[in-house]
Design a protein around this motif. Sequence first.
Motif, PDB file in Angstrom:
ATOM      1  N   ASP A   1      -5.696   9.504 -12.135  1.00 29.88           N
ATOM      2  CA  ASP A   1      -6.227   8.718 -11.025  1.00 29.88           C
ATOM      3  C   ASP A   1      -5.731   7.275 -11.022  1.00 29.88           C
ATOM      4  OD1 ASP A   1      -7.974   8.557 -13.339  1.00 29.88           O
ATOM      5  OD2 ASP A   1      -9.349   7.399 -12.095  1.00 29.88           O
ATOM      6  N   ASN A   2      -4.816   6.933 -11.909  1.00 29.63           N
ATOM      7  CA  ASN A   2      -4.097   5.665 -11.801  1.00 29.63           C
ATOM      8  C   ASN A   2      -2.699   5.887 -11.241  1.00 29.63           C
ATOM      9  OD1 ASN A   2      -5.948   3.717 -12.500  1.00 29.63           O
ATOM     10  ND2 ASN A   2      -5.531   3.854 -14.690  1.00 29.63           N
ATOM     11  N   CYS A   3      -2.521   7.018 -10.575  1.00 27.84           N
ATOM     12  CA  CYS A   3      -1.256   7.330  -9.915  1.00 27.84           C
ATOM     13  C   CYS A   3      -1.518   7.672  -8.446  1.00 27.84           C
ATOM     14  CB  CYS A   3      -0.566   8.510 -10.587  1.00 27.84           C
ATOM     15  SG  CYS A   3      -0.063   8.204 -12.301  1.00 27.84           S
ATOM     16  N   VAL A   4      -0.537   7.365  -7.601  1.00 25.27           N
ATOM     17  CA  VAL A   4      -0.585   7.747  -6.187  1.00 25.27           C
ATOM     18  C   VAL A   4       0.280   8.990  -6.013  1.00 25.27           C
ATOM     19  CG1 VAL A   4      -0.116   7.052  -3.807  1.00 25.27           C
ATOM     20  CG2 VAL A   4      -0.860   5.337  -5.483  1.00 25.27           C
ATOM     21  N   LEU A   5      -0.332  10.067  -5.512  1.00 25.28           N
ATOM     22  CA  LEU A   5       0.385  11.320  -5.294  1.00 25.28           C
ATOM     23  C   LEU A   5       0.882  11.394  -3.860  1.00 25.28           C
ATOM     24  CD1 LEU A   5      -2.036  13.834  -7.076  1.00 25.28           C
ATOM     25  CD2 LEU A   5      -0.274  12.354  -8.075  1.00 25.28           C
ATOM     26  N   ASP A   6       2.040  11.987  -3.684  1.00 25.54           N
ATOM     27  CA  ASP A   6       2.613  12.153  -2.351  1.00 25.54           C
ATOM     28  C   ASP A   6       1.763  13.148  -1.547  1.00 25.54           C
ATOM     29  OD1 ASP A   6       4.536  13.444  -0.288  1.00 25.54           O
ATOM     30  OD2 ASP A   6       5.624  11.673  -0.989  1.00 25.54           O
TER      31      ASP A   6
ATOM     32  N   ARG B   1       0.273  22.818 -12.678  1.00 24.48           N
ATOM     33  CA  ARG B   1       1.185  22.740 -13.818  1.00 24.48           C
ATOM     34  C   ARG B   1       2.379  21.842 -13.494  1.00 24.48           C
ATOM     35  NH1 ARG B   1      -0.466  26.073 -17.711  1.00 24.48           N
ATOM     36  NH2 ARG B   1       1.414  25.614 -18.915  1.00 24.48           N
ATOM     37  N   GLU B   2       2.888  21.945 -12.275  1.00 24.06           N
ATOM     38  CA  GLU B   2       3.998  21.075 -11.876  1.00 24.06           C
ATOM     39  C   GLU B   2       3.557  19.617 -11.851  1.00 24.06           C
ATOM     40  OE1 GLU B   2       7.216  20.440  -8.214  1.00 24.06           O
ATOM     41  OE2 GLU B   2       5.556  21.867  -7.995  1.00 24.06           O
ATOM     42  N   LEU B   3       2.385  19.372 -11.281  1.00 25.02           N
ATOM     43  CA  LEU B   3       1.860  18.012 -11.250  1.00 25.02           C
ATOM     44  C   LEU B   3       1.685  17.470 -12.664  1.00 25.02           C
ATOM     45  CD1 LEU B   3       0.532  15.527  -9.990  1.00 25.02           C
ATOM     46  CD2 LEU B   3      -1.608  16.830  -9.834  1.00 25.02           C
TER      47      LEU B   3
ATOM     48  N   ALA C   1       0.866  -1.179   0.000  1.00 30.42           N
ATOM     49  CA  ALA C   1       0.000   0.000   0.000  1.00 30.42           C
ATOM     50  C   ALA C   1       0.905   1.232   0.000  1.00 30.42           C
ATOM     51  CB  ALA C   1      -0.908  -0.005   1.223  1.00 30.42           C
ATOM     52  N   VAL C   2       1.025   1.863  -1.136  1.00 34.91           N
ATOM     53  CA  VAL C   2       1.924   3.015  -1.278  1.00 34.91           C
ATOM     54  C   VAL C   2       1.310   4.226  -0.573  1.00 34.91           C
ATOM     55  CG1 VAL C   2       3.023   4.582  -2.919  1.00 34.91           C
ATOM     56  CG2 VAL C   2       2.848   2.136  -3.436  1.00 34.91           C
ATOM     57  N   ALA C   3       2.110   4.880   0.243  1.00 30.79           N
ATOM     58  CA  ALA C   3       1.621   6.057   0.958  1.00 30.79           C
ATOM     59  C   ALA C   3       1.294   7.184  -0.012  1.00 30.79           C
ATOM     60  CB  ALA C   3       2.669   6.526   1.965  1.00 30.79           C
ATOM     61  N   GLY C   4       0.192   7.856   0.233  1.00 30.77           N
ATOM     62  CA  GLY C   4      -0.200   8.969  -0.619  1.00 30.77           C
ATOM     63  C   GLY C   4      -1.690   8.957  -0.878  1.00 30.77           C
TER      64      GLY C   4
END
Length: 335
Positions: free
Chosen positions: A205-210, A125-127, A106-109
């Motif tokens: 939404d297929n990515c986990v953001l910090d 824009r950075e994201l 379970a990746v944190a984020g």
Amino acid sequence: MTAALVRPEKLGPALAAALHDNAWRDFRAELIAGGKSNLTFRLRSAAGEVILRRPPSGELRPSAHDMGRECRVQQALAGSGVPVPDVLLADPEGDLLGVPSYVMSAVAGIVVRDAFPPGFSVDFRELSGNLVDTLAAIHTVDIAAAGLGDFGRAEGFLARQIRRWSAQWQAVKKEDVTAVDWLISKLTVPRHTTRALVHGDFRLDNCVLDARRPAVINAVLDWEMSTLGDPLADLALLLFYWREPGEQPWKLAPAITATPGFPRRTEIAERYAATTGADLSDLTVYLAFAHLKFAVITQDTIARVRDGAMAGQDFGDLSGEVARIAAAGLDILED
């Protein structure tokens, strides 16, 4: 229903053995809503939490919902420049749940779908730039070094994909939709294509953001449709999902990129081309194909909800959505 899908009496002992902690013999399972294809469960015990990925219930079509494929590519990318969760337990033969499945860390984020959490501050824009750069990192993976040289046939990729999704349409449709048939008939294959690892469903939404540095991507998820193929198919699908202010959202995809502050699709494509050196002169073909692909996915989701194969999830009124997506694809080709 949850117990039948996760089979704790079998999965618990297997997890305890794999993770060397008997606390996993007794876990709680919670469905993570939002998945339109496979099912994702959060498993919690006194030892912590992990994530289970498995296909939906019911009859599965050949090559669809391929958990073995998803598991393999994540194992291959461990330690690469592409962030992925660690695979903790793999069951490619389906001995535990009756279907192939795997358990990952379970990746944190956070996973952002329709809105960012309250008080969550992020530079859009950075994201967006980091998202495009992550896609570029996938497409520049050294395939041989990762042990993925036999992961698919890149030659003739788009032609096979058009045939595959056309056949999928015939398998899932319940009535004729003229726009889909016209879109299929008008798709052509560009003369020049390139070869790379492709994700198959790359989007925000297929990515986990910090959680602390929200423009940072901690992991890329949902590798079910990954293969060796043409990277422009990935870029085009990302652009399909990338809604802009004033555009009507797709009913089965978040439209958070329509929030003011996100760059436009043209900027995303330009960033990708600048990063990879890709030639985007034939991008409209790939964009139209992305519409076909998601029209079929939408029809398949309608069928699976109707058949009770989505663990009780209901995605609302989808009537007319398949035709709307296909018609938008036709508009791209006719512009």
